[in-house]
Design a protein around this motif. Structure first.
Motif, PDB file in Angstrom:
ATOM      1  N   PRO A   1       0.788  -1.226  -0.018  1.00  0.00           N
ATOM      2  CA  PRO A   1      -0.065   0.118   0.022  1.00  0.00           C
ATOM      3  C   PRO A   1       0.897   1.317  -0.148  1.00  0.00           C
ATOM      4  O   PRO A   1       1.774   1.432   0.395  1.00  0.00           O
ATOM      5  N   GLY A   2       0.104   2.350  -0.701  1.00  0.00           N
ATOM      6  CA  GLY A   2       1.043   3.446  -0.839  1.00  0.00           C
ATOM      7  C   GLY A   2       0.880   4.473   0.674  1.00  0.00           C
ATOM      8  O   GLY A   2      -0.010   3.795   1.368  1.00  0.00           O
ATOM      9  N   VAL A   3       1.500   5.382   0.730  1.00  0.00           N
ATOM     10  CA  VAL A   3       1.378   6.278   1.915  1.00  0.00           C
ATOM     11  C   VAL A   3       0.017   6.787   2.168  1.00  0.00           C
ATOM     12  O   VAL A   3      -0.420   7.295   1.314  1.00  0.00           O
ATOM     13  N   GLY A   4      -0.520   6.732   3.344  1.00  0.00           N
ATOM     14  CA  GLY A   4      -1.695   7.170   3.639  1.00  0.00           C
ATOM     15  C   GLY A   4      -2.885   6.248   3.241  1.00  0.00           C
ATOM     16  O   GLY A   4      -4.107   6.554   3.468  1.00  0.00           O
ATOM     17  N   THR A   5      -2.595   5.060   2.718  1.00  0.00           N
ATOM     18  CA  THR A   5      -3.639   4.085   2.350  1.00  0.00           C
ATOM     19  C   THR A   5      -4.497   3.659   3.852  1.00  0.00           C
ATOM     20  O   THR A   5      -3.821   3.228   4.771  1.00  0.00           O
ATOM     21  N   SER A   6      -5.708   3.596   3.761  1.00  0.00           N
ATOM     22  CA  SER A   6      -6.642   3.059   4.961  1.00  0.00           C
ATOM     23  C   SER A   6      -6.388   1.567   5.075  1.00  0.00           C
ATOM     24  O   SER A   6      -6.228   0.925   4.228  1.00  0.00           O
ATOM     25  N   GLN A   7      -6.790   1.155   6.203  1.00  0.00           N
ATOM     26  CA  GLN A   7      -6.762  -0.258   6.439  1.00  0.00           C
ATOM     27  C   GLN A   7      -8.033  -1.058   5.595  1.00  0.00           C
ATOM     28  O   GLN A   7      -7.854  -2.168   5.223  1.00  0.00           O
ATOM     29  N   GLU A   8      -8.987  -0.157   5.599  1.00  0.00           N
ATOM     30  CA  GLU A   8     -10.359  -0.599   4.716  1.00  0.00           C
ATOM     31  C   GLU A   8      -9.647  -1.075   3.233  1.00  0.00           C
ATOM     32  O   GLU A   8     -10.131  -1.935   2.754  1.00  0.00           O
ATOM     33  N   SER A   9      -9.078   0.132   2.534  1.00  0.00           N
ATOM     34  CA  SER A   9      -8.575  -0.187   1.264  1.00  0.00           C
ATOM     35  C   SER A   9      -7.773  -1.185   1.264  1.00  0.00           C
ATOM     36  O   SER A   9      -7.637  -2.029   0.489  1.00  0.00           O
ATOM     37  N   ILE A  10      -6.551  -1.544   2.103  1.00  0.00           N
ATOM     38  CA  ILE A  10      -5.819  -2.656   2.240  1.00  0.00           C
ATOM     39  C   ILE A  10      -6.601  -3.833   2.340  1.00  0.00           C
ATOM     40  O   ILE A  10      -6.422  -4.774   1.638  1.00  0.00           O
ATOM     41  N   ASP A  11      -7.527  -3.948   3.225  1.00  0.00           N
ATOM     42  CA  ASP A  11      -8.448  -5.165   3.138  1.00  0.00           C
ATOM     43  C   ASP A  11      -9.211  -5.525   1.938  1.00  0.00           C
ATOM     44  O   ASP A  11      -9.193  -6.724   1.609  1.00  0.00           O
ATOM     45  N   LYS A  12      -9.735  -4.574   1.253  1.00  0.00           N
ATOM     46  CA  LYS A  12     -10.359  -4.686  -0.062  1.00  0.00           C
ATOM     47  C   LYS A  12      -9.358  -5.337  -1.024  1.00  0.00           C
ATOM     48  O   LYS A  12      -9.839  -6.205  -1.618  1.00  0.00           O
ATOM     49  N   VAL A  13      -8.188  -4.648  -1.229  1.00  0.00           N
ATOM     50  CA  VAL A  13      -7.056  -5.333  -2.178  1.00  0.00           C
ATOM     51  C   VAL A  13      -6.803  -6.634  -1.704  1.00  0.00           C
ATOM     52  O   VAL A  13      -6.572  -7.440  -2.712  1.00  0.00           O
ATOM     53  N   LYS A  14      -6.484  -6.651  -0.385  1.00  0.00           N
ATOM     54  CA  LYS A  14      -5.919  -8.164   0.106  1.00  0.00           C
ATOM     55  C   LYS A  14      -7.219  -9.065  -0.451  1.00  0.00           C
ATOM     56  O   LYS A  14      -6.755 -10.150  -1.006  1.00  0.00           O
TER      57      LYS A  14
END
Length: 274
Positions: free
Chosen positions: A148-161
């Motif tokens: 994930p890039g700088v400032g990326t939310s945990q919600e976005s990380i969970d979606k991509v994962k």
């Protein structure tokens, strides 16, 4: 969740097929509900026609900008030298206050992606990712590295994962580890194929037909992986189980060492980082 994949070549195509198969089967953990949630964009109409035939209901476009408009996640799966062109082409059609953009091109980090998408709405708060899978994705067997890039939310990380977990295993890591991961899992898949080929050639020399030698080599590889996965053993501990004093296995292992096998593997994996 709706996704848009720009580029349906070898890697993009493997991802699309993997996601489409999982969505069609409504596989457990699938974050794509059905084929209508997948948009594909490619300049080659013949490629798009094949996807329409194989996966009726999937959405195909020759216009990249149209493909990304309604997507929650946009995956740029074109060759590295085309990413800047494609990113600038779609920038005005993106709303990065709600959309996630993923670079699936070697060397195209989130910093570069930020620069390429500078004209997109919401770029200041964009959630960008540098992700490298491998072609095993088509069969749900990819090893994917998600940075994930700088400032990326945990919600976005969970979606991509969650998205990439549909096509295999995922390692969420820092961007600096994507390169080594790519050498081990993406380039590394070719090195594994080369070992299988060498084992086949030895089998043919010893009297097996090529088709039989290939089956033997593949089953042996699968057995070794399953053994390690199921037992949790370190490879050396597993080797000890089949290596008896004065036996045939130790003689073969010593020949590998004499030929510099370990060194050759390590050098091959590090070569692409130079």
């Amino acid at each position: 969740m709706k996704i848009a994949v720009i580029g349906a070549g070898n890697m993009g195509g493997a991802l699309i097929k993997g996601w489409a198969k999982a969505a069609s089967k409504k596989a457990e953990g699938s974050v794509i509900e059905n084929l209508s949630c997948i948009n594909i964009a490619d300049r080659a109409e013949t490629i798009l026609e094949r996807f329409n035939q194989d996966f009726p209901g999937i959405n195909t476009f020759t216009d990249n900008a149209k493909a990304v408009k309604e997507a929650d996640i946009v995956i740029l799966a074109v060759k590295p030298w085309l990413v800047e062109l494609v990113a600038k082409e779609i920038a005005s059609s993106l709303d990065l206050t709600r959309q996630i953009v993923v670079s699936d091109a070697a060397g195209i980090t989130t910093d570069k992606l930020t620069d390429y998408l500078s004209e997109a709405d919401g770029i200041e708060d964009a959630h960008l990712f540098y992700v490298i899978p491998n072609i095993g994705a088509e069969f749900g067997k990819s090893m994917t590295f998600v940075a994930p890039g700088v400032g990326t939310s945990q919600e976005s990380i969970d979606k991509v994962k969650g998205l990439f977990s549909m096509v295999g295993e995922v390692n969420v890591c820092e961007e600096k580890m994507v390169g080594p991961g790519m050498m081990m899992a993406s380039c590394g898949i070719a090195y594994v194929m080369r070992y299988i080929r060498a084992q086949m050639e030895a089998g043919v020399e010893m009297g097996f037909y090529p088709k039989d030698a290939q089956q033997i080599a593949m089953q042996t590889m699968e057995g070794a992986v399953t053994l390690l996965r199921e037992t949790g053993l370190h490879p050396e501990a597993a080797i000890d189980k089949v290596t008896t004093p004065g036996g045939t296995t130790i003689k073969g292992l010593n020949e590998l060492d004499h030929a510099g096998f370990n060194s050759a593997v390590i050098r091959s994996l590090k070569a692409g980082l130079k």
